[in-house]
Motif scaffolding. Structure first.
Motif, PDB file in Angstrom:
ATOM      1  N   ASP A 182     -45.567 -79.826 -13.853  1.00  0.00           N
ATOM      2  CA  ASP A 182     -44.307 -79.670 -14.580  1.00  0.00           C
ATOM      3  C   ASP A 182     -43.199 -80.484 -13.917  1.00  0.00           C
ATOM      4  N   LYS A 183     -42.134 -80.700 -14.655  1.00  0.00           N
ATOM      5  CA  LYS A 183     -40.923 -81.272 -14.084  1.00  0.00           C
ATOM      6  C   LYS A 183     -40.203 -80.178 -13.300  1.00  0.00           C
ATOM      7  N   GLU A 184     -39.521 -80.559 -12.210  1.00  0.00           N
ATOM      8  CA  GLU A 184     -38.928 -79.572 -11.319  1.00  0.00           C
ATOM      9  C   GLU A 184     -37.422 -79.799 -11.163  1.00  0.00           C
ATOM     10  N   LEU A 185     -36.723 -78.724 -10.834  1.00  0.00           N
ATOM     11  CA  LEU A 185     -35.290 -78.776 -10.582  1.00  0.00           C
ATOM     12  C   LEU A 185     -35.001 -79.504  -9.279  1.00  0.00           C
ATOM     13  N   ALA A 186     -33.977 -80.341  -9.272  1.00  0.00           N
ATOM     14  CA  ALA A 186     -33.557 -81.068  -8.069  1.00  0.00           C
ATOM     15  C   ALA A 186     -32.066 -80.845  -7.829  1.00  0.00           C
ATOM     16  N   LEU A 187     -31.705 -80.514  -6.586  1.00  0.00           N
ATOM     17  CA  LEU A 187     -30.311 -80.294  -6.204  1.00  0.00           C
ATOM     18  C   LEU A 187     -29.946 -81.229  -5.056  1.00  0.00           C
ATOM     19  N   SER A 188     -28.692 -81.682  -5.015  1.00  0.00           N
ATOM     20  CA  SER A 188     -28.276 -82.633  -3.983  1.00  0.00           C
ATOM     21  C   SER A 188     -26.844 -82.356  -3.530  1.00  0.00           C
ATOM     22  N   LEU A 189     -26.580 -82.703  -2.270  1.00  0.00           N
ATOM     23  CA  LEU A 189     -25.237 -82.736  -1.709  1.00  0.00           C
ATOM     24  C   LEU A 189     -24.974 -84.153  -1.229  1.00  0.00           C
ATOM     25  N   HIS A 190     -23.751 -84.676  -1.466  1.00  0.00           N
ATOM     26  CA  HIS A 190     -23.438 -86.067  -1.153  1.00  0.00           C
ATOM     27  C   HIS A 190     -22.174 -86.180  -0.301  1.00  0.00           C
ATOM     28  N   GLY A 191     -22.125 -87.218   0.510  1.00  0.00           N
ATOM     29  CA  GLY A 191     -20.919 -87.567   1.250  1.00  0.00           C
ATOM     30  C   GLY A 191     -20.943 -89.051   1.565  1.00  0.00           C
ATOM     31  N   GLY A 192     -19.802 -89.708   1.457  1.00  0.00           N
ATOM     32  CA  GLY A 192     -19.776 -91.141   1.719  1.00  0.00           C
ATOM     33  C   GLY A 192     -18.395 -91.723   1.537  1.00  0.00           C
ATOM     34  N   ALA A 193     -18.358 -93.031   1.296  1.00  0.00           N
ATOM     35  CA  ALA A 193     -17.075 -93.723   1.122  1.00  0.00           C
ATOM     36  C   ALA A 193     -17.285 -94.993   0.320  1.00  0.00           C
ATOM     37  N   LYS A 206     -23.474 -93.899   1.110  1.00  0.00           N
ATOM     38  CA  LYS A 206     -23.594 -92.476   0.792  1.00  0.00           C
ATOM     39  C   LYS A 206     -24.778 -91.871   1.538  1.00  0.00           C
ATOM     40  N   ALA A 207     -24.587 -90.674   2.080  1.00  0.00           N
ATOM     41  CA  ALA A 207     -25.670 -89.895   2.667  1.00  0.00           C
ATOM     42  C   ALA A 207     -25.865 -88.657   1.799  1.00  0.00           C
ATOM     43  N   SER A 208     -27.112 -88.359   1.465  1.00  0.00           N
ATOM     44  CA  SER A 208     -27.405 -87.237   0.566  1.00  0.00           C
ATOM     45  C   SER A 208     -28.526 -86.379   1.137  1.00  0.00           C
ATOM     46  N   TYR A 209     -28.377 -85.084   0.935  1.00  0.00           N
ATOM     47  CA  TYR A 209     -29.454 -84.151   1.243  1.00  0.00           C
ATOM     48  C   TYR A 209     -29.921 -83.553  -0.075  1.00  0.00           C
ATOM     49  N   SER A 210     -31.218 -83.663  -0.353  1.00  0.00           N
ATOM     50  CA  SER A 210     -31.742 -83.221  -1.647  1.00  0.00           C
ATOM     51  C   SER A 210     -32.917 -82.273  -1.461  1.00  0.00           C
ATOM     52  N   GLN A 211     -33.101 -81.429  -2.450  1.00  0.00           N
ATOM     53  CA  GLN A 211     -34.222 -80.498  -2.451  1.00  0.00           C
ATOM     54  C   GLN A 211     -34.792 -80.417  -3.855  1.00  0.00           C
ATOM     55  N   ILE A 212     -36.115 -80.617  -3.935  1.00  0.00           N
ATOM     56  CA  ILE A 212     -36.834 -80.503  -5.204  1.00  0.00           C
ATOM     57  C   ILE A 212     -37.649 -79.222  -5.160  1.00  0.00           C
ATOM     58  N   GLN A 213     -37.553 -78.444  -6.220  1.00  0.00           N
ATOM     59  CA  GLN A 213     -38.291 -77.195  -6.268  1.00  0.00           C
ATOM     60  C   GLN A 213     -39.786 -77.469  -6.149  1.00  0.00           C
ATOM     61  N   GLY A 214     -40.483 -76.612  -5.371  1.00  0.00           N
ATOM     62  CA  GLY A 214     -41.895 -76.832  -5.073  1.00  0.00           C
ATOM     63  C   GLY A 214     -42.764 -76.956  -6.317  1.00  0.00           C
ATOM     64  N   PRO A 215     -43.529 -78.038  -6.422  1.00  0.00           N
ATOM     65  CA  PRO A 215     -44.351 -78.261  -7.613  1.00  0.00           C
ATOM     66  C   PRO A 215     -45.742 -77.628  -7.490  1.00  0.00           C
ATOM     67  N   ASN A 216     -46.427 -77.554  -8.612  1.00  0.00           N
ATOM     68  CA  ASN A 216     -47.846 -77.201  -8.668  1.00  0.00           C
ATOM     69  C   ASN A 216     -48.627 -78.456  -9.022  1.00  0.00           C
ATOM     70  N   ASP A 217     -49.766 -78.672  -8.334  1.00  0.00           N
ATOM     71  CA  ASP A 217     -50.569 -79.845  -8.684  1.00  0.00           C
ATOM     72  C   ASP A 217     -51.776 -79.434  -9.523  1.00  0.00           C
ATOM     73  N   GLY A 218     -52.546 -80.432  -9.934  1.00  0.00           N
ATOM     74  CA  GLY A 218     -53.686 -80.182 -10.806  1.00  0.00           C
ATOM     75  C   GLY A 218     -54.831 -79.442 -10.152  1.00  0.00           C
ATOM     76  N   PHE A 219     -54.835 -79.361  -8.826  1.00  0.00           N
ATOM     77  CA  PHE A 219     -55.909 -78.657  -8.119  1.00  0.00           C
ATOM     78  C   PHE A 219     -55.622 -77.162  -7.950  1.00  0.00           C
ATOM     79  N   GLY A 220     -54.413 -76.734  -8.334  1.00  0.00           N
ATOM     80  CA  GLY A 220     -54.067 -75.333  -8.204  1.00  0.00           C
ATOM     81  C   GLY A 220     -53.214 -75.004  -6.999  1.00  0.00           C
TER      82      GLY A 220
END
Length: 239
Positions: A182-193, A206-220
């Motif tokens: 499935d497609k997953e939710l992604a969130l980010s925080l940014h800072g730069g100039a 720009k420096a960014s910290y991102s997190q993608i919600q844990g996915p499920n693969d085809g193997f289970g």
């Protein structure tokens, strides 16, 4: 794990800030912009849950579990962002990039249990395989994952000077991960100039910290959230 409460807070904050920014700006203040970006990404290791199986033969029950830990190489990829400055300090942008997370090493942890209901014996084993090891089984890129990242970002620009504008921001979007179910939710925080080379042209960092919600693969396997840092160099133009 990205909590439902955190997601709601970011969604509400994004809608509120963007709505306020739009109301605060006038049509004369709005300036479309576009950025060409080079992104350097540093993904953290990603572990899966334990995938278990069991079998019964007579009075003996055998069960086994396997857990995976993926270690990825750092990645450089191109990206683009376009959006609009709704007033002197607020921007809303849509960003797209297509990084390919190349697997560097994969770790396997195995556990097994045999029991007849009275006596139980257990055993464990672990090992790590390099990209070169994996290439003897299948083409190395078989184990890589290309990710299509779509993000809607809000930025607040600080008026440091006419040439330099530091900014902070956050984003919410979708990650379309190759080999994920499935497609997953992604969130980010940014800072730069941004540094203006001319009236409408700027160089951005720009420096960014991102997190993608844990996915499920085809193997289970269900994976933990994917965390990564990104350093971005951008060349932008305001229309």
């Amino acid at each position: 794990m990205i909590s439902t409460k955190l997601t709601k807070v970011i969604l509400v904050g994004f809608v509120t800030l963007t709505a306020n920014a739009s109301l605060a700006g006038s049509y004369g203040d709005m300036k479309p912009y576009i950025e060409a970006q080079i992104n350097y990404m540093n993904p953290d290791d990603v572990s899966s849950n334990t995938l278990s199986a069991a079998a019964v033969s007579g009075s003996v029950t055998a069960s086994a579990g396997i857990r995976i830990k993926n270690e990825y190489k750092n990645e450089t990829s191109a990206g683009v962002e376009f959006g609009v400055s709704v007033n002197n300090n607020s921007r809303i942008g849509f960003a797209y990039s297509r990084p390919k997370f190349e697997l560097d090493k994969i770790g396997l942890n195995l556990s097994a249990t045999l029991t007849d209901g009275t006596t139980t014996i257990t055993g464990t084993a672990s090992g790590k395989f390099s990209r070169a090891d994996l290439a003897t089984v299948a083409p190395a890129d078989t184990f890589d994952n290309e990710i299509k990242l779509y993000s809607m970002n809000y930025y607040y620009d600080f008026d440091l000077s006419s040439e330099i504008k530091p900014f902070l921001g956050f984003g919410i979007g979708i990650a379309d991960i190759e080999n994920a179910k499935d497609k997953e939710l992604a969130l980010s925080l940014h800072g730069g100039a941004k540094y203006y080379l001319a009236d409408k042209v700027y160089l951005g960092g720009k420096a960014s910290y991102s997190q993608i919600q844990g996915p499920n693969d085809g193997f289970g396997f269900k994976y933990q959230d994917i965390d990564f840092w990104t350093a971005t160099l951008a060349l932008g133009y305001e229309f």
